[in-house]
Write an enzyme that holds these catalytic residues in place. Structure first.
Site, short mmCIF file in Angstrom:
data_model
loop_
_atom_site.label_atom_id
_atom_site.label_comp_id
_atom_site.label_asym_id
_atom_site.label_seq_id
_atom_site.Cartn_x
_atom_site.Cartn_y
_atom_site.Cartn_z
N HIS A 1 1.36 0.36 -2.62
CA HIS A 1 2.53 -0.17 -3.06
C HIS A 1 2.52 -1.33 -3.98
O HIS A 1 1.57 -2.19 -3.77
CB HIS A 1 3.68 -0.41 -1.97
CG HIS A 1 3.65 0.66 -0.94
ND1 HIS A 1 4.86 1.52 -1.07
CD2 HIS A 1 3.02 0.98 0.05
CE1 HIS A 1 5.04 2.40 0.15
NE2 HIS A 1 3.82 2.29 0.77
N GLU B 1 0.63 -2.93 0.68
CA GLU B 1 1.61 -3.63 -0.49
C GLU B 1 0.74 -4.48 -1.01
O GLU B 1 0.03 -5.57 -0.59
CB GLU B 1 2.67 -4.50 0.23
CG GLU B 1 3.81 -3.24 0.98
CD GLU B 1 4.84 -2.71 0.10
OE1 GLU B 1 4.94 -2.92 -1.06
OE2 GLU B 1 5.64 -1.95 0.74
N ASP C 1 6.13 2.41 -8.10
CA ASP C 1 4.89 1.50 -7.66
C ASP C 1 3.82 2.21 -7.02
O ASP C 1 4.21 3.34 -6.70
CB ASP C 1 5.39 0.47 -6.88
CG ASP C 1 5.84 1.02 -5.56
OD1 ASP C 1 6.80 1.69 -5.62
OD2 ASP C 1 5.35 0.58 -4.41
#
Length: 200
Positions: A56, A138, A186
């Site tokens: 992400h 992330e 993303d």
């Protein structure tokens, strides 16, 4: 996918970090990285079914890097009054297993053995609910801002560590946009998939 080796962790073009090669995983927690446990998680339906990594991109506020806000949203402590954008997202029930900031520092919020809330409604190779069997990573960035060499170095190291700890992952590595294409973009065009092509 070829067997993993330490030579796969880093490329000569990538900077060195203080992380050891490979990292060790104990009870779902990667040793030697920053650990900030959150209660925003749950049990996996099949505890040993860990077979996907989802990449992400995140920045809070959008396009801004640094500060405490990524921690805050995953810990459910984000102040909705701290920035106008936060009023939209402060109440969202989201979390991730790992976050890699612009300097390449890895933070873990949820044990790999538990279900983090990063994928939402999603599907990978015909199988729904990626949170059930995926690990979320992330990267601090945006769809249009290139990620850093330090981030790619730490990402490669983390991926190899997870592949060794959970062999079912193999080469199953996808972007959020791959598993939820109608909702998410993303990690975006700025993510250089060639940096991890040999790990997929």
């Amino acid at each position: 996918m070829a067997p993993l080796s330490l030579s796969m962790v880093a490329s000569p073009s990538l900077p060195k970090t203080s992380y050891l090669h490979p990292l060790e995983v104990k009870s779902g927690w990667v040793q030697g990285v920053r650990q900030v446990p959150t209660c925003r998680c749950g049990a996996r339906p099949q505890p040993m079914d860990i077979s996907l990594i989802v990449i992400h991109g995140i920045s809070l506020p959008p396009g801004h890097f640094g500060g405490p806000y990524v921690d805050d949203i995953f810990l459910n402590t984000l102040d909705p009054k701290a920035h106008p954008y936060f009023a939209q997202v402060a109440g969202m029930e989201v979390s991730t297993h790992f976050f890699i900031n612009r300097a390449g520092r890895i933070t873990q919020y949820v044990s790999c053995l538990d279900r983090a809330w990063h994928a939402g409604r999603s599907q990978y190779q015909g199988r729904a609910e990626c949170n059930d069997y995926g690990i979320g990573i992330e990267l601090e960035g945006t769809d249009t801002t290139p990620y850093t060499k330090e981030q790619y170095h730490s990402l490669r190291l983390l991926i190899v560590t997870l592949q060794q700890a959970y062999p079912q992952i193999g080469g199953h590595i996808a972007g959020h946009s791959d598993i939820a294409p109608t909702r998410k973009t993303d990690p975006g065009p700025s993510f250089a998939w060639e940096q991890i092509a040999d790990l997929r």
